[in-house]
Motif scaffolding. Structure first.
Motif, PDB file in Angstrom:
ATOM      1  N   GLY A 107      66.434 -32.666  56.746  1.00 26.43           N
ATOM      2  CA  GLY A 107      66.980 -31.976  55.579  1.00 26.43           C
ATOM      3  C   GLY A 107      66.173 -30.754  55.188  1.00 26.43           C
ATOM      4  O   GLY A 107      66.671 -29.899  54.463  1.00 26.43           O
ATOM      5  N   ASP A 108      64.932 -30.640  55.647  1.00 21.61           N
ATOM      6  CA  ASP A 108      64.160 -29.419  55.379  1.00 21.61           C
ATOM      7  C   ASP A 108      64.755 -28.282  56.203  1.00 21.61           C
ATOM      8  O   ASP A 108      65.235 -28.498  57.309  1.00 21.61           O
ATOM      9  N   GLN A 150      71.187 -38.270  60.300  1.00 18.50           N
ATOM     10  CA  GLN A 150      71.493 -36.931  60.801  1.00 18.50           C
ATOM     11  C   GLN A 150      71.568 -36.987  62.314  1.00 18.50           C
ATOM     12  O   GLN A 150      70.659 -37.508  62.957  1.00 18.50           O
ATOM     13  N   ARG A 151      72.648 -36.417  62.855  1.00 21.84           N
ATOM     14  CA  ARG A 151      72.815 -36.351  64.315  1.00 21.84           C
ATOM     15  C   ARG A 151      72.326 -35.005  64.818  1.00 21.84           C
ATOM     16  O   ARG A 151      72.452 -33.989  64.134  1.00 21.84           O
ATOM     17  N   HIS A 178      64.620 -25.997  61.515  1.00 23.88           N
ATOM     18  CA  HIS A 178      64.383 -27.434  61.519  1.00 23.88           C
ATOM     19  C   HIS A 178      64.865 -28.037  62.830  1.00 23.88           C
ATOM     20  O   HIS A 178      65.963 -27.728  63.295  1.00 23.88           O
ATOM     21  N   ARG A 179      64.057 -28.899  63.419  1.00 23.75           N
ATOM     22  CA  ARG A 179      64.414 -29.542  64.684  1.00 23.75           C
ATOM     23  C   ARG A 179      63.605 -30.831  64.831  1.00 23.75           C
ATOM     24  O   ARG A 179      62.402 -30.854  64.535  1.00 23.75           O
ATOM     25  N   GLU A 205      68.667 -29.962  68.149  1.00 22.21           N
ATOM     26  CA  GLU A 205      69.060 -29.160  66.996  1.00 22.21           C
ATOM     27  C   GLU A 205      70.264 -29.770  66.296  1.00 22.21           C
ATOM     28  O   GLU A 205      71.037 -30.536  66.873  1.00 22.21           O
ATOM     29  N   GLN A 206      70.388 -29.376  65.023  1.00 21.69           N
ATOM     30  CA  GLN A 206      71.445 -29.907  64.180  1.00 21.69           C
ATOM     31  C   GLN A 206      72.680 -29.051  64.366  1.00 21.69           C
ATOM     32  O   GLN A 206      72.615 -27.841  64.301  1.00 21.69           O
ATOM     33  N   ARG A 207      73.796 -29.699  64.555  1.00 24.70           N
ATOM     34  CA  ARG A 207      75.032 -28.917  64.722  1.00 24.70           C
ATOM     35  C   ARG A 207      75.955 -29.043  63.531  1.00 24.70           C
ATOM     36  O   ARG A 207      76.872 -28.278  63.362  1.00 24.70           O
TER      37      ARG A 207
END
Lengths: 214, 259
Positions: A107-108, A150-151, A178-179, A205-207
């Protein structure tokens, strides 16, 4: 009940901001000790409350990792771990992972969320991260907190020399997007040289936005 | 003699008997239950005197300035800002023991006319020494807005009176304030902001673009330190069994989709 008690009472009541409401009006015959202009001004009920500042709905809830899920649904618990004398104190049990407590929360907006675990252990055999070398770019991993999750999608799988880890621009850095970064040991094992000499570094990484439940 | 006044005196004296013990027995807020209030003066073009419970605590506070902190006992307090004799805003503010609060006097959202007093609790939770807790609040006369940080929307859809938090590494950031979901008009910025590590960094968007008074106000409060330093080594294998499993495999390849 003496008059002096009444005077002290009025002064204290003004100080604590209207504990006693005398809304019907002032008593011109009642003297005021140390009265400020506000006390004789007239209305004596408390003013309306100030508005409470609130959080916008878009506030992202951040959380420290508590569980990691790899492709194939393998899961392991994650606990916060600290650095002592430059060494990250990963849990001894190889079925448990450690999240470096100075690294980013899920979330950061910036920084690596560093999760490390033993690939194997002299006493307990193969660890949870023994399957990490099989992970591929594009695979999905999930980091869970207590409720939210979180995916992520894997974007790189690298093997780097252990003594190059700290200087690596991506693995531990708290800047940059963020990763999650999953770290274990890999390569050849040389007991006479202290064991493994390489770190396996998996970055994702967040998609999409995080979800909860399901 | 007025019955109402007499009743006030009698009732207040009864309360005084109860309160005297509490007020006299705790000689200062250092005893542990006191609270602190910062007064953020976000009304453009005004120089304001600040009064708490009838006592003037600051005079001539200019726009975009922060006064305080002022120590107050836990409980309800009358906070007033005045321009000379004219009270501009006066409200009741409730604080709990050990609370730290920002009391902000600011312009309302477009369409309203009265200045607003909004109270934000300061979250003094620990952060790593090389990170900052950045709390951005919308206290300006603009509609709901986005705040971009280094070109990316990091604070989305904040309305007048609302705030958003982020933990960020210490750095200098370029920020701008735009209508939510849009890129223009730019209400404020771009401007640079360097955050302070190990602290709560409170930032307020204030003013009115139509009066050309848009600005940011900020102040920092130190907080405790959490988290340990970056490791230099991560030793994660003591048995060698994985190497034995993998001997004969191809060397790992580095494939990176992002760059």
């Amino acid at each position: 009940m003496g008059r002096s008690d009444a005077l002290i009472g009025l002064a204290l009541a003004a100080l604590v901001g209207g504990l006693v409401s005398c809304a019907a009006g002032t008593d011109p015959a009642a003297p005021v000790i140390g009265g400020s202009p506000a006390v004789v001004a007239g209305e004596r009920s408390s003013p309306e409350p100030a508005r409470p500042g609130t959080q916008a709905r878009s506030q992202v809830e951040r959380f420290a990792p508590e569980e990691l899920v790899l492709p194939g649904r393998a899961r392991a618990p994650v606990v916060p771990v600290v650095t002592v004398d430059g060494e990250l104190k990963v849990p001894t049990a190889p079925d448990r992972l450690g999240w470096w407590d100075g690294s980013a929360y899920v979330g950061d907006p910036f920084g690596a969320t560093v999760i490390a675990g033993h690939v194997d252990s002299a006493t307990d055999g193969l660890g949870f991260f023994a399957q990490l070398p099989a992970i591929e770019v594009g695979d999905q991993i999930t980091v869970l907190g207590d409720g939210p999750r979180q995916r992520y999608q894997v974007t790189s799988v690298r093997s780097i020399a252990k003594n190059a880890l700290a200087a690596d621009g991506d693995a531990l850095s708290q800047t940059g997007d963020h990763r999650p970064v999953l770290i274990t040991c890999t390569g050849d094992y040389h007991p006479e040289r202290g064991g493994y000499e390489q770190n396996l570094v998996v970055t994702a990484e967040q998609r999409s936005r995080q979800g909860s439940g399901d | 003699m007025m019955p109402v006044g007499r009743w006030c005196g009698v009732a207040a004296a009864g309360v005084a008997a109860l309160m005297a013990g509490a007020l006299i027995a705790t000689p200062s807020q250092a005893a542990g239950d006191g609270a602190e209030i910062y007064l953020v003066q976000a009304l453009p073009g005004r120089s304001l005197d600040v009064t708490i419970d009838g006592k003037t605590v600051a005079e001539g506070v200019a726009a975009a300035k922060v006064a305080g902190p002022f120590d107050v006992p836990a409980g309800s307090h009358r906070v007033s800002v005045a321009d000379g004799d004219q009270v501009v805003v006066e409200k009741s503010v409730e604080v709990g023991g050990n609370d730290s609060s920002d009391v902000v006097v600011h312009l309302p959202a477009p369409g309203e006319s009265e200045p607003v007093m909004t109270v934000y609790q300061n979250d003094l939770a620990a952060v790593p020494a090389d990170k900052a807790k950045l709390t951005v609040a919308h206290t300006a006369a603009v509609p709901p807005a986005d705040i971009t940080v280094n070109g990316k929307v990091l604070f989305r859809d904040i309305a007048n009176g609302e705030a958003l938090d982020l933990i960020v590494p210490v750095a200098t950031y370029t920020i701008a304030i735009v209508p939510t979901g849009q890129e223009k008009p730019v209400y404020l910025g771009p401007l640079t902001l360097t955050v302070t590590g190990g602290a709560l960094n409170r930032v307020y968007a204030v003013g009115d673009p139509e009066q050309k008074t848009m600005n940011v106000v900020w102040h920092e409060i130190d907080v405790p330190t959490s988290g340990s330093q970056a490791p230099k080594r991560i030793d994660t294998g003591t048995g060698g069994q994985a190497a034995a499993l993998n001997s004969g495999r191809e060397p790992l390849l580095w494939v990176d989709l992002t760059r």
